[in-house]
Design a protein around this motif. Structure first.
Motif, PDB file in Angstrom:
ATOM      1  N   ALA A 165       0.846  -1.197   0.000  1.00 13.02           N
ATOM      2  CA  ALA A 165       0.000   0.000   0.000  1.00 13.02           C
ATOM      3  C   ALA A 165       0.880   1.245   0.000  1.00 13.02           C
ATOM      4  N   PHE A 166       0.990   1.892  -1.141  1.00 13.54           N
ATOM      5  CA  PHE A 166       1.780   3.123  -1.252  1.00 13.54           C
ATOM      6  C   PHE A 166       1.336   3.879  -2.500  1.00 13.54           C
ATOM      7  N   ASN A 167       1.712   5.150  -2.550  1.00 13.27           N
ATOM      8  CA  ASN A 167       1.467   5.982  -3.723  1.00 13.27           C
ATOM      9  C   ASN A 167       2.609   5.744  -4.703  1.00 13.27           C
ATOM     10  N   GLY A 168       2.316   5.047  -5.777  1.00 14.73           N
ATOM     11  CA  GLY A 168       3.362   4.662  -6.713  1.00 14.73           C
ATOM     12  C   GLY A 168       4.086   5.839  -7.333  1.00 14.73           C
ATOM     13  N   GLN A 169       3.348   6.895  -7.667  1.00 13.25           N
ATOM     14  CA  GLN A 169       3.978   8.056  -8.298  1.00 13.25           C
ATOM     15  C   GLN A 169       4.928   8.752  -7.332  1.00 13.25           C
ATOM     16  N   LYS A 170       4.510   8.891  -6.065  1.00 14.57           N
ATOM     17  CA  LYS A 170       5.384   9.504  -5.067  1.00 14.57           C
ATOM     18  C   LYS A 170       6.632   8.668  -4.844  1.00 14.57           C
ATOM     19  N   LEU A 171       6.451   7.362  -4.809  1.00 15.84           N
ATOM     20  CA  LEU A 171       7.591   6.482  -4.579  1.00 15.84           C
ATOM     21  C   LEU A 171       8.579   6.562  -5.733  1.00 15.84           C
ATOM     22  N   LYS A 172       8.086   6.635  -6.944  1.00 16.11           N
ATOM     23  CA  LYS A 172       8.965   6.767  -8.097  1.00 16.11           C
ATOM     24  C   LYS A 172       9.772   8.054  -8.020  1.00 16.11           C
TER      25      LYS A 172
END
Length: 217
Positions: A191-198
């Motif tokens: 569970a995470f924000n993929g765009q933020k993680l990228k």
């Protein structure tokens, strides 16, 4: 001696001083596979003790290392992959690892070393990207699994996307069982924000898949 998180493309080189050679992995543990399976559970609370570089090394090797098998001419890995494509990439955010500067590192399975990507402790930023799950911030290190679709889609087309997640399961379970063997705790976080993680990791051609914080129980 060892622990980690991963990200970046394989064609990036780094000065010698940014390459950390890891201790050789060992191949006989203190407990059996059966005992590790029986004792394994998701652990979300960790002590403030650091991981050793040996522990970090062992965890990295278990998830994405290489092995030599008699009678097979090319190196194989500790986890299987569809068609031997190995689209899964491994990074580690070292936060509290003895002898290792806090930072984001990428694991090179063939050389069994780490390449420094960012000399920065990103555990707080990773926690924020993962909806505030504080076990990330409190862990000694965070392992990050990403995928390079370009390594598998040319061979399998859209079905390759299914194989990416199957391959992820192999590698993540290895890491989970190795952590138990070392009496360490971990949990798989999807569970995470993929765009933020990228953005935090600086990923371009990779997809973030999993975060696995690791720490002393």
């Amino acid at each position: 001696t060892i622990t980690c998180i991963i990200l970046i493309s394989a064609n990036i080189s780094a000065p010698a001083e940014q390459i950390i050679q890891l201790p050789e992995p060992f191949y006989k543990g203190k407990i059996s596979v059966e005992e590790a399976i029986y004792k394994r559970k998701s652990t979300r609370k960790y002590s403030k003790q650091p991981l050793s570089i040996t522990e970090l090394s062992q965890l990295l090797w278990s998830a994405s290392g290489t092995i030599s098998v008699e009678g097979i001419t090319q190196a194989t890995r500790t986890a299987p992959s569809a068609g031997g494509t190995y689209s899964i990439q491994l990074y580690v955010q070292a936060g509290n690892v003895q002898g290792l500067t806090p930072g984001l590192y990428k694991y090179d399975c063939f050389a069994h070393n780490l390449m420094l990507i960012k000399q920065q402790d990103l555990r707080t930023e990773l926690t924020q990207a993962a909806e505030g799950q504080e076990m990330i911030k409190n862990a000694a290190s965070v392992f990050i699994f990403t995928a390079r679709p370009d390594k598998i889609l040319p061979y399998y087309g859209k079905r390759g996307l299914q194989y990416i997640y199957i391959d992820l399961g192999h590698a993540a379970e290895n890491l989970s069982l190795e952590a138990e063997s070392l009496n360490l705790g971990t949990v798989a976080i999807g569970a995470f924000n993929g765009q933020k993680l990228k953005q935090i990791l600086g990923l371009k051609n990779e997809l973030p898949l999993y975060l696995m914080p690791v720490g002393k129980k």
